[in-house]
Design an enzyme around this catalytic site. Structure first.
Site, mmCIF file in Angstrom:
data_model
loop_
_atom_site.group_PDB
_atom_site.id
_atom_site.type_symbol
_atom_site.label_atom_id
_atom_site.label_comp_id
_atom_site.label_asym_id
_atom_site.label_seq_id
_atom_site.Cartn_x
_atom_site.Cartn_y
_atom_site.Cartn_z
ATOM 1 N N LYS A 264 3.207 4.885 76.845
ATOM 2 C CA LYS A 264 1.826 4.992 77.313
ATOM 3 C C LYS A 264 1.605 6.281 78.120
ATOM 4 C CE LYS A 264 -1.580 2.052 79.665
ATOM 5 N NZ LYS A 264 -2.720 2.182 78.868
ATOM 6 N N GLU B 122 -2.610 -2.904 83.249
ATOM 7 C CA GLU B 122 -2.018 -3.218 81.951
ATOM 8 C C GLU B 122 -1.573 -4.678 81.878
ATOM 9 O OE1 GLU B 122 -2.063 -0.418 83.377
ATOM 10 O OE2 GLU B 122 -1.821 1.250 81.971
ATOM 11 N N ASP C 7 -1.229 3.068 91.742
ATOM 12 C CA ASP C 7 -0.206 3.070 90.700
ATOM 13 C C ASP C 7 1.172 3.369 91.277
ATOM 14 O OD1 ASP C 7 -2.088 2.396 88.911
ATOM 15 O OD2 ASP C 7 -2.040 4.260 87.756
ATOM 16 N N HIS D 130 3.998 0.217 80.970
ATOM 17 C CA HIS D 130 4.880 1.361 81.188
ATOM 18 C C HIS D 130 5.407 1.437 82.612
ATOM 19 C CE1 HIS D 130 1.201 3.827 82.631
ATOM 20 N NE2 HIS D 130 0.831 2.582 82.488
ATOM 21 N N ARG D 131 4.530 1.170 83.576
ATOM 22 C CA ARG D 131 4.974 1.331 84.969
ATOM 23 C C ARG D 131 5.969 0.247 85.384
ATOM 24 N NH1 ARG D 131 2.703 5.645 86.203
ATOM 25 N NH2 ARG D 131 0.566 6.085 85.612
ATOM 26 N N ASN E 75 -4.845 0.268 74.636
ATOM 27 C CA ASN E 75 -4.914 -0.350 75.961
ATOM 28 C C ASN E 75 -5.253 0.715 76.997
ATOM 29 O OD1 ASN E 75 -4.826 -2.337 77.877
ATOM 30 N ND2 ASN E 75 -2.605 -2.585 77.871
ATOM 31 N N ASP F 134 -2.024 6.606 75.084
ATOM 32 C CA ASP F 134 -3.386 6.624 75.626
ATOM 33 C C ASP F 134 -4.140 7.904 75.268
ATOM 34 O OD1 ASP F 134 -2.767 4.194 76.628
ATOM 35 O OD2 ASP F 134 -3.358 4.624 78.698
#
Ligand code: DC
Length: 674
Positions: A433, A356, A328, A400-401, A94, A52
């Site tokens: 990311k 995402e 998040d 990613h998370r 993204n 990112d």
């Protein structure tokens, strides 16, 4: 970074040690944009290096900002609010933190200074809404073309030089879908606040307020204080102008900290887990996760730039929480819920659906695969821990998370899973990311029961190519690699350096037991000095073969070799790996290339190094060595009874690796015998 199709994690049981967090994504991209718009040069330290931030840097470069890297520092020469380039096609991957604010900034600049800019991303970016921002900008006089589905990227923003913006009336933006629209306006409109203040009004209840606080804190660092009335009205003062703070540090990522806070709460039972990079004074809202983790039972101490976490109560306490303020990090709570004594209810997470991936659906689907009972709705998720844990292949949705959260399911043994189950994380590289080295950091602070860590042993006669095969296998699987020959070579080298006689078995064994040997990727360190080249020399090999024949030396090196058996797995290369060191390894490979073929390979290798050699002599050498190795008293060369024989005479390295990987799939519970 692990570049693998998937990563298998064996059951993990404990965590301790320390991790250093990468810089915050939200702060990094805001700082980059502000530095790019400001007057003068800004030196940015501890910037996150990730997908990112890379797209943001590429965009700034395309817009004519000067970027100069100096180790961990980056110097950005900003545009001073004046467009240098009037046309560009920007690819933003993204990265919502690049798409939204760049759209606003370029729309404002193009409308007044003239230009045409296209902003696009990956297909998922084109499914992430931006219509509310477009609707807020158009009434100002910004021209924005929607090039795909209305309300979504890709977009083109354009305008004529000398255009004026209509800023007298308050600018209205919705706050209940994504706070990034407000952030985008807050970052862009100072470019237009010339003779009069600019007022932004938020419609609907503002979500994710802490991210707006980050924006306001960083605006202040760049010289613009924005008074606000509650969370509904923000005033950008007349004559606002970005000024570089000179040097700016990027804090560690508080959302990334959440995985390690959770890890400590779940598995730091003997010693605390220390997290460096964010602390109690963080400007990031996700630091609020610490309070939620405490409510679930984490014992957390916080300093200025660090956290220390241990397990507090166990099992964890199930909670009911509105997560609006920590969207998040709240994903991490959903995974902690697997370790709670009851049902956890997380609400206020509607924004998960436009991230995402649709994170509510994704989380519900993956937690259910592990055996958890999950209910979900438009803005909530309810998780009850598994009654029976199941080994599972967990999809990560290019998110990613999801990947980082789900890795925490590997501690199921601590929740009483019997048997403890391994898990598979698909596409682990998606963590790039925000946290490219996440899995390395995780694996660096966790402990598994060695008996549950898979091992593949590769034994065989000399010059069979076992070292090459074993290291290639380790790379393909993302596992550790033990080159046991190097352990004997290092012992010989250490003995020579210490003046130990090569027939003094007791003294050699002491040298072996005290060996300060470290493998660092391709490099081998002895007492902190790089000895890789010395170890490979023929004379070191000859000495190694003498010390390796001594039983006391072999015994002294036993524990050291066992210690390589760490998560996620080990490929061990050497003649007694499958017989003596790892007799219960789930897969043992014994190479059986013919002596003639091995002589030919050695010949080719020597010739390629410019060393003269003769095949007949080499063959005689190899046959003599085979005979010696087979008849040796200590660990003679022999295949383990349960080893699979691989004649690689006709196979190149890749083909041999494929054969072994296929054998491994037949034994790996996560492949169900495929
Ligand atoms: O594979 P290599 O050439 O690096 O091994 C160096 C010496 O150590 C060689 O003589 C074989 C011996 N060795 C051993 O006895 N047991 C092992 N597990 C590995 C190597």
């Amino acid at each position: 970074m692990l570049d693998l199709p998937h990563l298998d994690l064996p059951p993990l049981r404990e965590a301790a040690g320390s991790v250093h967090l990468p810089g915050s994504k939200s702060i990094s991209n805001r700082v980059l944009l502000l530095a790019g718009l400001a007057d003068g040069v800004t030196e940015v330290r501890d910037l996150l290096d990730s997908d990112d931030t890379r797209v943001m840097l590429d965009a700034l470069q395309a817009l004519g900002c000067g970027l100069e890297r100096d180790g961990p520092r980056l110097r950005v020469r900003g545009l001073g609010g004046r467009l240098q380039v009037h046309e560009a096609d920007l690819f933003l991957g993204n990265a919502g933190t690049a798409m939204r604010p760049l759209t606003a900034a370029l729309a404002v600049l193009a409308a007044t200074q003239g230009g045409a800019f296209t902003l696009r991303g990956v297909p998922r970016m084109h499914e992430r809404p931006i219509g509310d921002l477009v609707e807020a900008l158009r009434p100002l006089g910004c021209t924005i073309d929607e090039l795909g589905t209305p309300g979504y990227p890709p977009l083109r923003v354009r305008g004529q030089a000398g255009g004026r913006l209509a800023l007298a009336a308050p600018i209205r933006v919705r706050g209940d879908v994504s706070s990034q629209f407000l952030t985008a306006l807050l970052l862009a409109l100072p470019l237009a606040a010339g003779d009069a203040p600019v007022v932004i009004e938020v419609q609907g209840e503002l979500i994710s307020k802490p991210y707006v606080e980050i924006t306001l804190a960083l605006l202040a660092r760049f010289g613009i204080a924005v008074p606000r009335e509650g969370w509904s009205r923000f005033t950008i003062p007349r004559g606002s102008r970005y000024r570089t703070p000179g040097v700016i540090h990027v804090e560690g990522d508080a959302s990334s900290a959440s995985y390690f806070v959770a890890l400590g709460a779940i598995a730091a039972t003997a010693a605390p887990l220390r997290i460096e990079g964010v602390g109690g004074d963080s400007i990031q809202g996700d630091i609020g996760f610490v309070d939620a983790a405490r409510a679930m039972g984490a014992a957390v101490r916080a300093g200025p730039n660090w956290l220390e976490v241990r397990r507090g109560r166990w099992p964890l306490q199930a909670i009911t929480l509105d997560c609006n303020a920590i969207p998040d990090a709240a994903m991490t709570l959903a995974v902690m819920a697997l370790y709670a004594g009851g049902t956890t209810r997380l609400s206020g997470i509607a924004s998960w659906r436009v991230k995402e991936t649709d994170r509510i659906a994704a989380m519900a689907a993956e937690l259910a695969k592990l055996g958890a009972e999950v209910q979900s709705g438009e803005d909530f998720i309810v998780v009850t821990p598994p009654a029976t844990w199941r080994a599972a292949t967990l999809a990560t949705y290019d998110d990613h998370r999801m990947a980082m959260c789900l890795s925490l399911a590997a501690f199921n043994a601590l929740a009483g899973a019997r048997p403890a189950v391994p898990i598979r994380i698909e596409d682990p590289a998606c963590v790039a990311k925000t946290f490219p080295d996440y899995f390395e950091a995780l694996l660096g602070v966790v402990r598994a029961d060695p008996a549950e860590v898979p091992v593949i042993t590769v034994d065989g006669p000399s010059a069979s190519g076992k070292g090459t095969l074993a290291s290639a296998l380790a790379r393909r699987l993302g596992w550790h690699f033990l080159d046991s020959g190097a352990v004997y070579r290092a012992t010989a080298l250490a003995a020579v350096r210490a003046g130990v006689a090569l027939d003094d078995e007791a003294a050699l064994a002491r040298t072996a037991a005290g060996l300060a040997l470290h493998f660092d990727g391709e490099r081998i360190l002895l007492a902190a000095a790089d000895v890789s080249d010395e170890l490979r020399r023929e004379d070191t090999g000859a000495l190694a073969s003498r010390v390796a024949a001594l039983p006391a030396v072999r015994q002294a090196l036993h524990a050291l070799q066992l210690s390589f058996r760490r998560a996620p797995g080990l490929v061990a290369d050497g003649r007694d790996m499958g017989t003596t060191i790892f007799p219960r390894a789930p897969l043992k490979v014994f190479l059986t290339a013919s002596a003639a073929e091995r002589a030919r390979r050695r010949h080719k290798q020597l010739i390629s190094k410019g060393i003269e050699a003769n095949i007949t002599d080499l063959l005689a050498d190899i046959e003599a060595r085979d005979a010696r190795d087979r008849s040796r008293a200590a660990s003679p060369l022999q295949a383990a009874e349960d080893a699979l024989l691989l004649d690689n005479s006709q196979l190149d390295v890749d083909a041999s690796v494929d054969v072994v990987l296929q054998w491994w799939r037949q034994r790996n519970p996560l492949d169900e015998g495929r």
